[in-house]
Design an enzyme around this catalytic site. Structure first.
Site, PDB file in Angstrom:
ATOM      1  N   HIS A  72       0.835  -1.198   0.000  1.00 47.17           N
ATOM      2  CA  HIS A  72       0.000   0.000   0.000  1.00 47.17           C
ATOM      3  C   HIS A  72       0.870   1.249   0.000  1.00 47.17           C
ATOM      4  O   HIS A  72       1.747   1.402   0.836  1.00 47.17           O
ATOM      5  CB  HIS A  72      -0.927   0.013   1.222  1.00 47.17           C
ATOM      6  N   TYR A 201      -9.121   6.087   7.141  1.00 47.80           N
ATOM      7  CA  TYR A 201      -9.237   6.509   8.545  1.00 47.80           C
ATOM      8  C   TYR A 201     -10.228   7.670   8.576  1.00 47.80           C
ATOM      9  O   TYR A 201      -9.947   8.736   8.031  1.00 47.80           O
ATOM     10  CB  TYR A 201      -7.879   6.977   9.081  1.00 47.80           C
ATOM     11  N   PRO A 293      -4.233   0.934  18.617  1.00 47.14           N
ATOM     12  CA  PRO A 293      -4.001   0.400  17.269  1.00 47.14           C
ATOM     13  C   PRO A 293      -4.085   1.428  16.143  1.00 47.14           C
ATOM     14  O   PRO A 293      -3.763   1.098  14.992  1.00 47.14           O
ATOM     15  CB  PRO A 293      -5.116  -0.649  17.113  1.00 47.14           C
ATOM     16  N   LYS A 297       1.143   0.256  14.988  1.00 47.19           N
ATOM     17  CA  LYS A 297       2.561   0.155  15.356  1.00 47.19           C
ATOM     18  C   LYS A 297       2.912  -1.063  16.215  1.00 47.19           C
ATOM     19  O   LYS A 297       4.093  -1.401  16.355  1.00 47.19           O
ATOM     20  CB  LYS A 297       2.982   1.417  16.136  1.00 47.19           C
ATOM     21  N   TYR A 385       3.903   6.841   9.900  1.00 44.30           N
ATOM     22  CA  TYR A 385       3.105   5.665   9.530  1.00 44.30           C
ATOM     23  C   TYR A 385       3.980   4.600   8.875  1.00 44.30           C
ATOM     24  O   TYR A 385       3.840   3.401   9.165  1.00 44.30           O
ATOM     25  CB  TYR A 385       1.968   6.082   8.588  1.00 44.30           C
TER      26      TYR A 385
END
Ligand code: APR
Ligand code: PHB
Length: 391
Positions: A72, A201, A293, A297, A385
């Site tokens: 991704h 998100y 979450p 990580k 990220y």
């Protein structure tokens, strides 16, 4: 029984550590309290940072990941009906992440360990770690109805948040840093192709929602719910209706529905235990730290810890220098705190706290506007990220 490194726990931390040590020619024994099926099937997160992918490949455990994992190159942030894509390689100079479920990582590592590695005992429960201040630490454990002792040169506690290894650090030397959040995630697995090709998100006045996936035909979705929610209290249609509301966009984006095959609630917590080493006991993964979450990580931090430990032990064997073992805790904690910060920032930017004031709501939106409006802020998110360096 006797070994060089006694590993408690066969989650990703313990399993990968056993593999890294095996590859370096160092003996270990893994004790896992649950049975194999349980370890292979409990649902966890599924985002691997580039560094984690590299470590798994180098360890010879990346074959199926490379075949079935999904690379991704970005995520979508969604708020106030608007959609914004964060382009990871464009912002970070080439980094991306891999969607490959933690359960699959564990299956691959278990198969390798049983085939090529040292003993991996299921239904072997560690009771206590003793003598960590001397040079012969021991793990007392039960296996096949008997109590036994594993004598080691080193013990690594990879036994997760509820494990026993941490208890061997004297209370007056331990410091715990903790925050719980007044909400959890209701997670579902559904037999339906993901409604978007990247993770979404979403921040909504009704609460956070996340769209993720396990494969091109299986979706993984989450809803922010009040702390203490019972997953069974939510009906399937009710879950889809709520997801639809929270993912709604101005441009008419559609959520695909399908049969829900699993449902569970995860609590949210930030937690760090310092130090991560005492004498010959080393803590790794969730045994030492928990992140909410939202930043994906947890698994990646566990990988960082065990890579650091394996490297340190190899250094000692090859050069006689214990320097890297001595700095294990400090080295890991630097990275851990960066991940704690990132996970906290993502969580508080995207979730609606039950007692949030109108002022805090506006600030939250301002933080999101900043991320989508400033290349510097967006790069910071993409950097966090895709992962913090291992060194
Ligand atoms: N004896 C033996 N095994 C134990 C004991 C014990 N007393 N206590 C716990 N265990 C086992 C658990 O059954 C579990 O399989 O230790 C393992 C810990 O694994 P995880 O909880 O998966 O922790 P870790 O390997 O550190 O992986 C971190 O897991 O929780 C997620 O989000 C987290 O992705 C992160 C990752
Ligand atoms: C998941 O797919 O389970 C997942 C993905 C991203 C997260 C958390 C969980 O931030």
């Amino acid at each position: 029984m006797r070994t060089t490194v006694g590993i408690i726990g066969a989650g990703p931390a313990g399993l990968l550590l056993a593999r890294l040590l095996h590859n370096a020619g160092i003996e270990s024994v893994v004790l896992e309290s649950r049975d194999r099926a349980y370890v292979e099937h409990r649902q966890r997160a599924g985002i691997l940072e580039q560094g984690t992918v590299d470590v798994l490949r180098a360890a010879g455990a990346g074959e199926r990941m490379d075949r079935e994992g999904l690379r991704h190159d970005g995520i979508e942030l969604r708020f106030q009906g608007r959609r914004h894509r964060v382009d990871f390689p464009g912002l970070t100079g080439g980094s991306s992440v891999m969607v490959y479920a933690q359960t699959e990582v564990c299956k691959d590592l278990i198969a390798l360990q049983l085939k090529e590695g040292g003993p991996l005992l299921f239904e072997a429960e560690a009771l206590e770690v003793e003598g960590v201040e001397g040079d012969r630490p021991r793990i007392r454990f039960t296996y096949e109805g008997r109590e036994d002792v594993l004598e080691c040169d080193y013990v690594v506690g990879c036994d997760g948040f509820w494990g026993v290894a941490r208890n061997a650090v004297p209370a007056d030397l331990s410091r715990v840093f903790e925050r719980t959040y007044p909400f959890g995630w209701l997670g579902i697995l559904a037999d339906v192709p993901p409604s978007h090709d990247e993770l979404v998100y979403a921040r909504h006045d009704r609460g956070f929602a996340l769209l993720s996936m396990r494969s091109p035909t299986v979706s993984r979705l989450y809803l922010q719910v009040p702390e203490g929610t019972d997953a069974e209290a939510w009906g399937d249609e009710e879950i889809w209706d709520e997801l639809e509301r929270r993912f709604e966009t101005e441009d008419g984006w559609q959520l695909r529905r399908g049969p829900i095959t699993a449902k569970s609630v995860t609590p949210m917590r930030s937690y760090v235990h310092e130090p991560m080493r005492h004498g010959r006991l080393f803590l790794a993964g969730d045994a030492a730290h928990i992140v909410p979450p939202t930043g994906a990580k947890g698994l990646n931090l566990a990988v960082g810890d065990v890579v650091t430990f394996a490297r340190a032990l190899v250094r000692l064997r090859d050069t006689g220098s214990a320097e890297l073992l001595d700095t294990y805790s400090a080295t890991c904690l630097r990275r851990v705190w960066q991940a704690e910060r990132f996970s906290y920032d993502m969580t508080t930017m995207l979730h609606r706290a039950p007692e949030a004031t109108p002022f805090e709501d506006r600030l939250q939106l301002a933080r999101l506007e900043r991320v989508v409006g400033s290349r510097a802020a967006e790069t910071d998110l993409a950097d966090g990220y895709t992962g913090f360096p291992l060194d």
